[in-house]
Design a protein around this motif. Structure first.
Motif, PDB file in Angstrom:
ATOM      1  N   GLN A 110      87.188   5.024  -9.652  1.00  0.00           N
ATOM      2  CA  GLN A 110      88.542   4.510  -9.942  1.00  0.00           C
ATOM      3  C   GLN A 110      89.553   5.651  -9.886  1.00  0.00           C
ATOM      4  OE1 GLN A 110      87.583   2.676 -13.711  1.00  0.00           O
ATOM      5  NE2 GLN A 110      87.522   0.605 -12.850  1.00  0.00           N
ATOM      6  N   LEU A 111      89.175   6.790 -10.476  1.00  0.00           N
ATOM      7  CA  LEU A 111      90.094   7.929 -10.494  1.00  0.00           C
ATOM      8  C   LEU A 111      90.347   8.453  -9.084  1.00  0.00           C
ATOM      9  CD1 LEU A 111      88.735   9.810 -13.655  1.00  0.00           C
ATOM     10  CD2 LEU A 111      90.852   8.472 -13.445  1.00  0.00           C
ATOM     11  N   GLU A 112      89.342   8.342  -8.232  1.00  0.00           N
ATOM     12  CA  GLU A 112      89.476   8.806  -6.847  1.00  0.00           C
ATOM     13  C   GLU A 112      90.190   7.784  -5.960  1.00  0.00           C
ATOM     14  OE1 GLU A 112      88.273  11.803  -5.452  1.00  0.00           O
ATOM     15  OE2 GLU A 112      87.921  12.405  -7.533  1.00  0.00           O
ATOM     16  N   GLY A 113      90.415   6.586  -6.488  1.00  0.00           N
ATOM     17  CA  GLY A 113      91.047   5.538  -5.675  1.00  0.00           C
ATOM     18  C   GLY A 113      90.111   4.929  -4.642  1.00  0.00           C
ATOM     19  N   ASP A 114      88.814   5.093  -4.847  1.00  0.00           N
ATOM     20  CA  ASP A 114      87.846   4.541  -3.878  1.00  0.00           C
ATOM     21  C   ASP A 114      87.551   3.072  -4.124  1.00  0.00           C
ATOM     22  OD1 ASP A 114      87.358   6.854  -2.381  1.00  0.00           O
ATOM     23  OD2 ASP A 114      85.985   7.631  -3.914  1.00  0.00           O
ATOM     24  N   VAL A 115      87.868   2.598  -5.324  1.00  0.00           N
ATOM     25  CA  VAL A 115      87.599   1.192  -5.644  1.00  0.00           C
ATOM     26  C   VAL A 115      88.912   0.509  -6.017  1.00  0.00           C
ATOM     27  CG1 VAL A 115      85.197   1.425  -6.420  1.00  0.00           C
ATOM     28  CG2 VAL A 115      87.058   1.866  -8.028  1.00  0.00           C
ATOM     29  N   TYR A 116      88.942  -0.795  -5.911  1.00  0.00           N
ATOM     30  CA  TYR A 116      90.142  -1.538  -6.308  1.00  0.00           C
ATOM     31  C   TYR A 116      89.747  -2.847  -6.985  1.00  0.00           C
ATOM     32  CZ  TYR A 116      89.340  -4.075  -1.883  1.00  0.00           C
ATOM     33  OH  TYR A 116      88.788  -4.811  -0.870  1.00  0.00           O
ATOM     34  N   PRO A 117      90.632  -3.325  -7.883  1.00  0.00           N
ATOM     35  CA  PRO A 117      90.337  -4.594  -8.550  1.00  0.00           C
ATOM     36  C   PRO A 117      90.570  -5.757  -7.592  1.00  0.00           C
ATOM     37  CG  PRO A 117      92.460  -3.739  -9.283  1.00  0.00           C
ATOM     38  CD  PRO A 117      91.896  -2.712  -8.345  1.00  0.00           C
ATOM     39  N   CYS A 118      89.763  -6.796  -7.760  1.00  0.00           N
ATOM     40  CA  CYS A 118      89.846  -7.946  -6.858  1.00  0.00           C
ATOM     41  C   CYS A 118      89.891  -9.210  -7.715  1.00  0.00           C
ATOM     42  CB  CYS A 118      88.608  -7.943  -5.958  1.00  0.00           C
ATOM     43  SG  CYS A 118      88.441  -9.411  -4.934  1.00  0.00           S
ATOM     44  N   SER A 119      90.803 -10.100  -7.377  1.00  0.00           N
ATOM     45  CA  SER A 119      90.948 -11.330  -8.167  1.00  0.00           C
ATOM     46  C   SER A 119      90.348 -12.541  -7.454  1.00  0.00           C
ATOM     47  CB  SER A 119      92.445 -11.598  -8.425  1.00  0.00           C
ATOM     48  OG  SER A 119      93.082 -11.861  -7.186  1.00  0.00           O
ATOM     49  N   CYS A 120      89.788 -12.326  -6.279  1.00  0.00           N
ATOM     50  CA  CYS A 120      89.370 -13.471  -5.453  1.00  0.00           C
ATOM     51  C   CYS A 120      88.154 -14.196  -6.022  1.00  0.00           C
ATOM     52  CB  CYS A 120      89.023 -13.001  -4.039  1.00  0.00           C
ATOM     53  SG  CYS A 120      90.427 -12.290  -3.176  1.00  0.00           S
ATOM     54  N   THR A 121      88.223 -15.500  -6.010  1.00  0.00           N
ATOM     55  CA  THR A 121      87.050 -16.306  -6.356  1.00  0.00           C
ATOM     56  C   THR A 121      86.280 -16.569  -5.055  1.00  0.00           C
ATOM     57  OG1 THR A 121      88.242 -18.346  -5.945  1.00  0.00           O
ATOM     58  CG2 THR A 121      88.298 -17.495  -8.206  1.00  0.00           C
ATOM     59  N   ARG A 122      85.058 -17.050  -5.224  1.00  0.00           N
ATOM     60  CA  ARG A 122      84.241 -17.368  -4.056  1.00  0.00           C
ATOM     61  C   ARG A 122      84.959 -18.365  -3.134  1.00  0.00           C
ATOM     62  NH1 ARG A 122      78.360 -16.316  -4.599  1.00  0.00           N
ATOM     63  NH2 ARG A 122      78.692 -15.875  -6.773  1.00  0.00           N
ATOM     64  N   SER A 123      85.581 -19.363  -3.741  1.00  0.00           N
ATOM     65  CA  SER A 123      86.199 -20.386  -2.885  1.00  0.00           C
ATOM     66  C   SER A 123      87.449 -19.841  -2.195  1.00  0.00           C
ATOM     67  CB  SER A 123      86.487 -21.660  -3.663  1.00  0.00           C
ATOM     68  OG  SER A 123      87.190 -21.357  -4.833  1.00  0.00           O
ATOM     69  N   GLU A 124      88.150 -18.900  -2.848  1.00  0.00           N
ATOM     70  CA  GLU A 124      89.302 -18.285  -2.161  1.00  0.00           C
ATOM     71  C   GLU A 124      88.829 -17.460  -0.964  1.00  0.00           C
ATOM     72  OE1 GLU A 124      92.381 -17.926  -5.968  1.00  0.00           O
ATOM     73  OE2 GLU A 124      90.967 -16.297  -5.563  1.00  0.00           O
ATOM     74  N   ILE A 125      87.712 -16.767  -1.136  1.00  0.00           N
ATOM     75  CA  ILE A 125      87.191 -15.975  -0.013  1.00  0.00           C
ATOM     76  C   ILE A 125      86.752 -16.924   1.108  1.00  0.00           C
ATOM     77  CG2 ILE A 125      85.379 -14.350   0.720  1.00  0.00           C
ATOM     78  CD1 ILE A 125      85.426 -13.248  -2.195  1.00  0.00           C
ATOM     79  N   ALA A 126      86.088 -18.009   0.724  1.00  0.00           N
ATOM     80  CA  ALA A 126      85.621 -18.971   1.733  1.00  0.00           C
ATOM     81  C   ALA A 126      86.795 -19.586   2.489  1.00  0.00           C
ATOM     82  CB  ALA A 126      84.789 -20.062   1.062  1.00  0.00           C
ATOM     83  N   ALA A 127      87.933 -19.749   1.791  1.00  0.00           N
ATOM     84  CA  ALA A 127      89.100 -20.340   2.458  1.00  0.00           C
ATOM     85  C   ALA A 127      89.761 -19.323   3.397  1.00  0.00           C
ATOM     86  CB  ALA A 127      90.101 -20.820   1.410  1.00  0.00           C
ATOM     87  N   ALA A 128      89.531 -18.020   3.127  1.00  0.00           N
ATOM     88  CA  ALA A 128      90.237 -16.987   3.882  1.00  0.00           C
ATOM     89  C   ALA A 128      89.451 -16.471   5.087  1.00  0.00           C
ATOM     90  CB  ALA A 128      90.578 -15.813   2.952  1.00  0.00           C
ATOM     91  N   THR A 129      88.151 -16.706   5.126  1.00  0.00           N
ATOM     92  CA  THR A 129      87.373 -16.144   6.239  1.00  0.00           C
ATOM     93  C   THR A 129      86.163 -17.004   6.549  1.00  0.00           C
ATOM     94  OG1 THR A 129      86.271 -14.155   7.069  1.00  0.00           O
ATOM     95  CG2 THR A 129      85.852 -14.718   4.772  1.00  0.00           C
ATOM     96  N   GLN A 130      85.696 -16.859   7.787  1.00  0.00           N
ATOM     97  CA  GLN A 130      84.418 -17.488   8.145  1.00  0.00           C
ATOM     98  C   GLN A 130      83.441 -16.426   8.617  1.00  0.00           C
ATOM     99  OE1 GLN A 130      85.562 -20.494  11.019  1.00  0.00           O
ATOM    100  NE2 GLN A 130      85.847 -21.962   9.355  1.00  0.00           N
ATOM    101  N   ARG A 131      83.880 -15.175   8.510  1.00  0.00           N
ATOM    102  CA  ARG A 131      83.009 -14.093   9.010  1.00  0.00           C
ATOM    103  C   ARG A 131      81.836 -13.873   8.056  1.00  0.00           C
ATOM    104  NH1 ARG A 131      86.337  -8.993  10.178  1.00  0.00           N
ATOM    105  NH2 ARG A 131      84.338  -8.225  10.958  1.00  0.00           N
ATOM    106  N   ILE A 132      80.673 -13.687   8.642  1.00  0.00           N
ATOM    107  CA  ILE A 132      79.437 -13.553   7.869  1.00  0.00           C
ATOM    108  C   ILE A 132      79.008 -12.074   7.861  1.00  0.00           C
ATOM    109  CG2 ILE A 132      76.992 -14.265   7.775  1.00  0.00           C
ATOM    110  CD1 ILE A 132      78.926 -16.551   7.208  1.00  0.00           C
ATOM    111  N   ALA A 133      78.627 -11.598   6.676  1.00  0.00           N
ATOM    112  CA  ALA A 133      78.163 -10.218   6.532  1.00  0.00           C
ATOM    113  C   ALA A 133      76.660 -10.125   6.820  1.00  0.00           C
ATOM    114  CB  ALA A 133      78.452  -9.735   5.110  1.00  0.00           C
ATOM    115  N   VAL A 134      76.139  -8.888   6.935  1.00  0.00           N
ATOM    116  CA  VAL A 134      74.706  -8.727   7.259  1.00  0.00           C
ATOM    117  C   VAL A 134      73.780  -9.427   6.272  1.00  0.00           C
ATOM    118  CG1 VAL A 134      74.487  -6.609   8.638  1.00  0.00           C
ATOM    119  CG2 VAL A 134      74.776  -6.435   6.151  1.00  0.00           C
ATOM    120  N   ASP A 135      74.200  -9.551   5.021  1.00  0.00           N
ATOM    121  CA  ASP A 135      73.310 -10.183   4.038  1.00  0.00           C
ATOM    122  C   ASP A 135      73.418 -11.705   4.041  1.00  0.00           C
ATOM    123  OD1 ASP A 135      75.735 -10.660   2.871  1.00  0.00           O
ATOM    124  OD2 ASP A 135      75.352  -9.511   1.042  1.00  0.00           O
TER     125      ASP A 135
END
Ligand code: GLU
Length: 302
Positions: free
Chosen positions: A90-115
């Motif tokens: 957090q101090l290095e700025g490498d991470v960020y807070p995220c407010s997205c729910t699963r359904s918001e992510i599903a509404a925003a993309t159809q791209r599938i990750a390796v997992d």
């Protein structure tokens, strides 16, 4: 530097043949290098953890003659260490807070990750939208290929931005992710040789990236083939993998060693376990392990 390996089972059920293969491969690799072998219980995912499973796994390992070095550690007792690593990021700025729910992510993309999950589209990368609260913390990933040479599978390349997306380190349910815990533990325990199932091959680039961001060294990696059923699916609790019966002694160990490409004469499977291990340490050669992802016992490789 002295070789230090580890076996890191998740206590979600009894030890099954697939985990025995990982235990045996990492154990023999450590012993043939005159190294140390640690056992770590990966119970950071508390909702998946089954009460009593860790004890059952340790008792089975012990009955089969595995001898680990030092204390067995459990991730559930190391949460402050994962917190410390997250604060650093957090101090290095490498991470960020995220407010997205699963359904918001599903509404925003159809791209599938390796997992097989959805690839996070980066919605909160530039900051939370007004009035939104943090649910999770994600690590920013780079848009270039990371590569490493696996001791069994050979060269592996992955572009995290394209194949994985910014991934979660602290989940919305307050649990630290496996990816963070495993990197912190391997680093703090001085593990420099990881031998594990190939189902974790696709996680390795994420772990290399986290090691870079945390400024810790990367271990070497060797990914063993995993046991699959006739349909090519990994054996797991879901696919009803049978528990290992420690009463099988050397016979069970011999089956795991055969699975890893080593011819084991039938009489070795009849030895007391201590004698099996003496024989196996002299026979082990990682070059014999097939460079494939899955093997169906009695059938072909995938
Ligand atoms: N806990 C993981 C599992 O049981 C293994 C993690 C690792 O070896 O890095 O699948």
């Amino acid at each position: 530097m002295r070789y230090r390996g580890r076996f890191a089972p998740s206590p979600t059920g009894p030890l099954h043949f697939g985990s025995l293969v990982a235990a045996l491969g990492s154990y023999l690799d450590a012993r043939t290098h005159g190294g140390e072998w640690l056992v770590r219980i990966e119970d950071v995912d508390m909702p998946r953890t089954v009460r009593g499973a860790a004890d059952g796994i340790l008792r089975t390992l012990e009955a089969l003659g595995f001898e680990w070095d030092g204390e067995v550690v459990a991730q559930s007792r190391r949460l402050d260490l994962y917190h410390g690593a997250l604060v650093h990021l957090q101090l290095e700025g490498d991470v960020y807070p995220c407010s997205c729910t699963r359904s918001e992510i599903a509404a925003a993309t159809q791209r599938i990750a390796v997992d097989g999950g959805l690839l996070y589209p980066g919605t909160c990368r530039g900051g939370l939208a007004d009035g939104m609260a943090a649910r999770a913390w994600r690590l920013r990933v780079p848009d270039h290929e990371l590569s490493f040479v696996d001791r069994i599978q050979g060269e592996v390349r992955q572009n995290l931005e394209r194949d994985v997306g910014d991934f979660v380190l602290l989940r919305a349910d307050g649990q630290y992710a496996y990816q963070l815990a495993v990197v912190v533990d391997d680093a703090l325990q001085g593990v420099n040789a990881v031998v594990r199932g190939v189902d974790l091959l696709d996680s390795t680039a994420r772990q290399l990236w986290l090691q870079q961001r945390l400024g810790v060294p990367s271990p070497s990696y060797a990914h063993l083939p995993v046991v699959v059923n006739a349909a090519g699916e990994k054996l797991s609790k879901q696919t009803k993998a049978a528990a290992v019966d420690a009463a099988g002694g050397s016979e069970v160990l011999a089956a795991a060693l055969r699975f890893l490409g080593h011819p084991v004469p039938p009489e070795v499977g009849a030895l007391p376990v201590a004698d099996f291990w003496r024989w196996a340490v002299s026979a082990w050669s990682i070059e014999r392990v097939p460079a494939v992802r899955g093997i169906f016992p009695g059938g072909g490789a995938l």
